[in-house]
Scaffold this active site. Structure first.
Site, PDB file in Angstrom:
ATOM      1  N   TYR A   1      -1.718  -0.386  10.899  1.00  0.00           N
ATOM      2  CA  TYR A   1      -1.903  -0.670   9.234  1.00  0.00           C
ATOM      3  C   TYR A   1      -0.705  -0.252   8.553  1.00  0.00           C
ATOM      4  O   TYR A   1      -0.051  -0.739   7.911  1.00  0.00           O
ATOM      5  CB  TYR A   1      -3.182  -0.068   8.694  1.00  0.00           C
TER       6      TYR A   1
ATOM      7  N   SER B   1       0.714  -1.208  -0.006  1.00  0.00           N
ATOM      8  CA  SER B   1       0.060   0.013   0.110  1.00  0.00           C
ATOM      9  C   SER B   1       1.099   1.298  -0.010  1.00  0.00           C
ATOM     10  O   SER B   1       1.867   1.183   0.509  1.00  0.00           O
ATOM     11  CB  SER B   1      -0.926   0.011   1.315  1.00  0.00           C
TER      12      SER B   1
END
Ligand SMILES: NC(=O)c1ccc[n+]([C@@H]2O[C@H](COP(=O)([O-])OP(=O)(O)OC[C@H]3O[C@@H](n4cnc5c(N)ncnc54)[C@H](OP(=O)(O)O)[C@@H]3O)[C@@H](O)[C@H]2O)c1
Length: 247
Positions: free
Chosen positions: A144, A131
């Protein structure tokens, strides 16, 4: 000879789109995830997809998948996601543990189990779905961001360690993707909070856009390693810089 691609987290979103796309590219696709009924539906639609009940947080489950394979040419480590948007000071330890277990250790378990077959194929491709959170922190990103940084660093380490072996290591780092489950999981099932993430954003990326990038990377000639693809919607110039139109 039909090549085999294993896609984790193929019951939804980017993983499902990737399974469909790689099947369309001529691969036999082994689609792994926990929600078997969704995989069965996918396999009923696309005959070259084989469903496999997989939990990447379980070594036993990963080993069972590896034992079921005759060969493996491509592994897409896609299973993962985010839990929570709390500031670090208010984060739940068990959310961080789950995110690390799925995104990072899940990738480690799958890679360890399938690397010998990827090498044995003579032209293996190892894909890690990280990501933009893997290199840019943001408020509320917490566990995250930490997990995706770890997973992203794995891609770099693996590429160094595997140089000389017939395996390419590809990192796909998307920004905002309006996938089926990502935001809903992050907000613990709250669909209203989830839809606010994309509110007013003209055309976030779709799961198909990411699948397209993955398919392009894995179908390059064997000597061409696409190290990292960073992709965002045109409306997202950076993690914090998102163009929104008010309705
Ligand atoms: N959407 C975004 O904006 C975005 C941006 C950058 C990166 N990503 C990354 O892209 C990947 C896919 O996310 P998505 O957006 O497609 O979300 P999604 O629609 O929620 O899909 C997540 C997939 O992961 C699977 N999964 C979760 N835990 C698993 C486990 N323990 N074992 C096996 N499978 C598991 C889920 O299947 P089951 O629940 O059936 O197991 C599901 O198929 C993730 O790694 C995510 O971090 C997403």
């Amino acid at each position: 000879m039909t090549k085999t691609a294993v896609v984790t987290g193929a019951s939804s979103g980017i993983g499902e789109a990737t399974a469909r796309r790689l099947a369309a590219e001529g691969y036999h696709v082994v689609a792994g995830a926990r929600r078997r009924e969704r995989l069965d539906k996918l396999a009923a639609e696309v005959p070259s997809i084989t469903p496999f009940t997989l939990d990447v947080t379980s070594q036993e489950s990963v080993d069972a998948l590896a034992a079921s394979l005759d060969r493996c040419d491509v592994l897409v480590n896609n299973a993962g996601g985010a839990l929570g948007m709390e500031p670090v000071a208010e984060s739940r330890v068990d959310d961080w543990q789950r995110m690390y277990d799925t995104n990072v250790l899940g990738t480690l378990r799958m890679t360890r189990a399938l690397l010998p077959r990827l090498i044995g194929s003579g032209d293996g491709v190892l894909v890690l779905l990280t990501s933009t959170a893997g290199f840019t922190p943001y408020e509320g990103g917490g566990g995250y961001v930490a997990a995706k940084h770890a997973q992203s660093s794995m891609a770099g380490t693996l590429r160094l360690e595997l140089v000389g072996e017939p395996v390419r290591v590809v990192e796909i780092a998307p920004g905002m993707v309006r996938s089926e489950g990502f935001a809903v999981t992050r907000f613990r099932g709250d669909a209203t909070a989830a839809s606010r993430v994309y509110e007013g954003v003209p055309d976030p990326l779709t799961s198909d856009d990411v699948a397209d990038a993955i398919a392009w990377c894995v179908t390059r000639p064997a000597h061409v390693n696409i190290d990292r693809v960073v992709m965002r919607p045109r409306a997202q110039a950076a993690q914090h810089k998102v163009h929104r139109v008010s309705g």
